[in-house]
Enzyme design. Structure first.
Site, mmCIF file in Angstrom:
data_model
loop_
_atom_site.group_PDB
_atom_site.id
_atom_site.type_symbol
_atom_site.label_atom_id
_atom_site.label_comp_id
_atom_site.label_asym_id
_atom_site.label_seq_id
_atom_site.Cartn_x
_atom_site.Cartn_y
_atom_site.Cartn_z
ATOM 1 N N ASP A 10 34.555 81.305 139.750
ATOM 2 C CA ASP A 10 35.899 81.757 140.063
ATOM 3 C C ASP A 10 36.735 80.479 140.223
ATOM 4 O OD1 ASP A 10 38.018 83.465 141.017
ATOM 5 O OD2 ASP A 10 37.573 82.697 143.023
ATOM 6 N N LEU A 11 38.045 80.590 140.140
ATOM 7 C CA LEU A 11 38.882 79.383 140.219
ATOM 8 C C LEU A 11 39.570 79.249 141.581
ATOM 9 C CD1 LEU A 11 40.240 76.958 138.750
ATOM 10 C CD2 LEU A 11 42.004 78.557 137.991
ATOM 11 N N ASP A 12 40.488 80.198 141.854
ATOM 12 C CA ASP A 12 41.309 80.117 143.068
ATOM 13 C C ASP A 12 40.433 80.236 144.320
ATOM 14 O OD1 ASP A 12 43.828 80.043 141.704
ATOM 15 O OD2 ASP A 12 43.676 82.191 141.341
ATOM 16 N N THR A 18 44.138 76.942 145.554
ATOM 17 C CA THR A 18 45.337 77.712 145.217
ATOM 18 C C THR A 18 45.445 79.005 146.012
ATOM 19 O OG1 THR A 18 43.989 78.361 143.366
ATOM 20 C CG2 THR A 18 45.837 76.896 142.887
ATOM 21 N N LYS A 46 42.457 88.523 147.611
ATOM 22 C CA LYS A 46 41.717 87.507 146.865
ATOM 23 C C LYS A 46 40.921 88.167 145.737
ATOM 24 C CE LYS A 46 41.337 84.019 150.470
ATOM 25 N NZ LYS A 46 40.431 83.288 151.367
ATOM 26 N N GLY A 47 41.030 87.608 144.570
ATOM 27 C CA GLY A 47 40.231 88.079 143.434
ATOM 28 C C GLY A 47 40.858 89.207 142.644
ATOM 29 N N ILE A 48 41.818 89.908 143.224
ATOM 30 C CA ILE A 48 42.392 91.040 142.475
ATOM 31 C C ILE A 48 43.649 90.597 141.712
ATOM 32 C CG2 ILE A 48 41.391 92.735 144.077
ATOM 33 C CD1 ILE A 48 44.223 93.237 145.163
ATOM 34 N N ARG A 50 47.434 90.272 139.904
ATOM 35 C CA ARG A 50 48.776 90.104 140.474
ATOM 36 C C ARG A 50 49.406 91.454 140.807
ATOM 37 N NH1 ARG A 50 52.423 86.928 136.487
ATOM 38 N NH2 ARG A 50 50.508 85.696 136.466
ATOM 39 N N SER A 115 38.026 84.090 136.032
ATOM 40 C CA SER A 115 39.128 84.177 136.988
ATOM 41 C C SER A 115 40.057 85.339 136.671
ATOM 42 C CB SER A 115 39.935 82.868 136.940
ATOM 43 O OG SER A 115 41.138 83.004 137.664
ATOM 44 N N ALA A 116 40.603 85.954 137.723
ATOM 45 C CA ALA A 116 41.580 87.030 137.541
ATOM 46 C C ALA A 116 42.969 86.476 137.211
ATOM 47 C CB ALA A 116 41.665 87.853 138.815
ATOM 48 N N SER A 117 43.118 85.168 137.325
ATOM 49 C CA SER A 117 44.455 84.577 137.201
ATOM 50 C C SER A 117 44.910 84.418 135.754
ATOM 51 C CB SER A 117 44.475 83.203 137.868
ATOM 52 O OG SER A 117 45.723 82.591 137.642
ATOM 53 N N ASN A 119 47.222 82.330 135.243
ATOM 54 C CA ASN A 119 47.683 80.935 135.280
ATOM 55 C C ASN A 119 46.519 79.946 135.249
ATOM 56 O OD1 ASN A 119 50.576 81.519 135.710
ATOM 57 N ND2 ASN A 119 49.888 82.344 137.671
ATOM 58 N N LYS A 146 38.411 92.390 139.003
ATOM 59 C CA LYS A 146 37.366 92.449 140.027
ATOM 60 C C LYS A 146 37.784 93.478 141.088
ATOM 61 C CE LYS A 146 36.851 87.473 139.317
ATOM 62 N NZ LYS A 146 37.069 86.118 139.871
ATOM 63 N N GLU A 170 31.924 82.435 144.043
ATOM 64 C CA GLU A 170 33.096 83.246 144.393
ATOM 65 C C GLU A 170 33.536 83.077 145.842
ATOM 66 O OE1 GLU A 170 35.398 85.357 143.901
ATOM 67 O OE2 GLU A 170 35.204 85.870 141.811
ATOM 68 N N ASP A 171 34.837 83.192 146.083
ATOM 69 C CA ASP A 171 35.312 83.192 147.473
ATOM 70 C C ASP A 171 35.852 84.553 147.894
ATOM 71 O OD1 ASP A 171 37.664 83.079 145.869
ATOM 72 O OD2 ASP A 171 38.790 82.425 147.624
HETATM 73 C C1 BG6 Z 1 42.884 85.442 141.604
HETATM 74 C C2 BG6 Z 1 43.403 85.254 143.009
HETATM 75 O O1 BG6 Z 1 42.109 84.355 141.246
HETATM 76 O O2 BG6 Z 1 43.960 85.568 140.692
HETATM 77 C C3 BG6 Z 1 44.361 86.363 143.376
HETATM 78 O O3 BG6 Z 1 42.316 85.243 143.918
HETATM 79 C C4 BG6 Z 1 45.466 86.439 142.337
HETATM 80 O O4 BG6 Z 1 44.887 86.102 144.650
HETATM 81 C C5 BG6 Z 1 44.864 86.647 140.950
HETATM 82 O O5 BG6 Z 1 46.347 87.521 142.620
HETATM 83 C C6 BG6 Z 1 45.912 86.703 139.843
HETATM 84 O O6 BG6 Z 1 46.518 85.442 139.734
HETATM 85 P P1 BG6 Z 1 47.820 85.135 138.873
HETATM 86 O O7 BG6 Z 1 47.836 83.623 138.823
HETATM 87 O O8 BG6 Z 1 47.607 85.750 137.515
HETATM 88 O O9 BG6 Z 1 48.966 85.719 139.580
HETATM 89 MG MG MG Z 2 39.020 83.229 144.291
#
Ligand code: BG6
Ligand code: MG
Length: 216
Positions: A10-12, A18, A46-48, A50, A115-117, A119, A146, A170-171
């Site tokens: 996982d990243l964040d 972040t 966390k993990g879910i 945006r 990662s769910a992000s 970004n 997730k 994972e965190d």
């Molecule tokens: C996850 C974070 O890695 O990414 C969440 O733990 C975040 O908090 C999710 O909402 C989505 O991230 P982003 O960067 O696409 O808004």
């Molecule tokens: Mg995380």
């Protein structure tokens, strides 16, 4: 024979701090809408994704919005978040991140991001760790976030490693559930009580040894 052949990160909150930027940006939005939420509530974000985070926050504030307004609000939060991550430096990697990635590389373990992000690539580039990854799966590549295991199953497939030979780091509670449902081992980064479902919990990657990972 090695039991673990791949590591999915996982990243964040695992490689970079972040999670605090996400929290600050969501809190600013909630405050603008006239309410607040705690760091304990933030664990659930966390993990879910945006949009799921936004829906949950609005539920806490008992606020209803149209689909168009949801888009505007999630864009607003992301703009604030981007303003923060755009200044990120390699020094903002969490302690032990780069060293642990390097050790896995040296030992021939395949490495993926899960990662769910949306970004994630920006952050990997800003912190100069993108080259460590044999596969990158981010929020732009999944249909379900997730605790659904999709992100990790795609990662294992791209690495060509069976889930049973993968370990996830994972965190987030949602991420730990995703890894277990994917039939992978999972190491939690953070609090032992919060992350009790993980096979092992450590405070940070600087505490992790390769032997611990391989003995799961
Ligand atoms: C996850 C974070 O890695 O990414 C969440 O733990 C975040 O908090 C999710 O909402 C989505 O991230 P982003 O960067 O696409 O808004
Ligand atoms: Mg995380």
């Amino acid at each position: 024979m090695k039991k673990i052949n791949a590591c999915l990160f996982d990243l964040d909150g695992v490689l970079v701090d972040t999670a605090i930027y996400h929290y600050k940006a969501w809190r600013r939005l909630a405050n603008e809408l006239g309410f607040d939420f705690t760091e304990k509530d933030n664990e659930k974000l966390k993990g879910i994704s945006r949009i799921q985070s936004l829906k949950l926050i609005l539920e806490w504030g008992k606020i209803e919005k149209t689909p168009e307004e949801l888009q505007e609000l999630s864009q607003k939060k992301n703009d604030w978040y981007l303003q923060m991550i755009t200044h990120m430096q390699p020094s903002e990697l969490l302690p032990g991140s780069r060293e642990f990635l390097q050790e896995l590389k040296n030992r021939g373990i395949k490495i993926a991001l899960g990662s769910a992000s949306k970004n994630a690539i920006i952050i990997l580039d800003k912190t100069n760790i993108r080259h460590f990854f044999d596969a990158i799966v981010d929020g732009n590549m999944v249909q379900t976030s997730k605790p659904d295991p999709e992100v990790f199953l795609i990662g294992a497939k791209l690495l060509n490693v069976p889930p049973q030979q993968c370990v996830v780091i994972e965190d987030a509670i949602a991420g730990i559930e995703a890894a277990l449902t994917a039939n992978m081992k999972v190491i939690g980064i953070g609090d032992k009580v919060t992350l009790k479902k993980a096979n092992l919990v450590v405070a940070g990657l600087s505490e992790m040894t390769f032997e611990q990972l391989n003995s799961l």
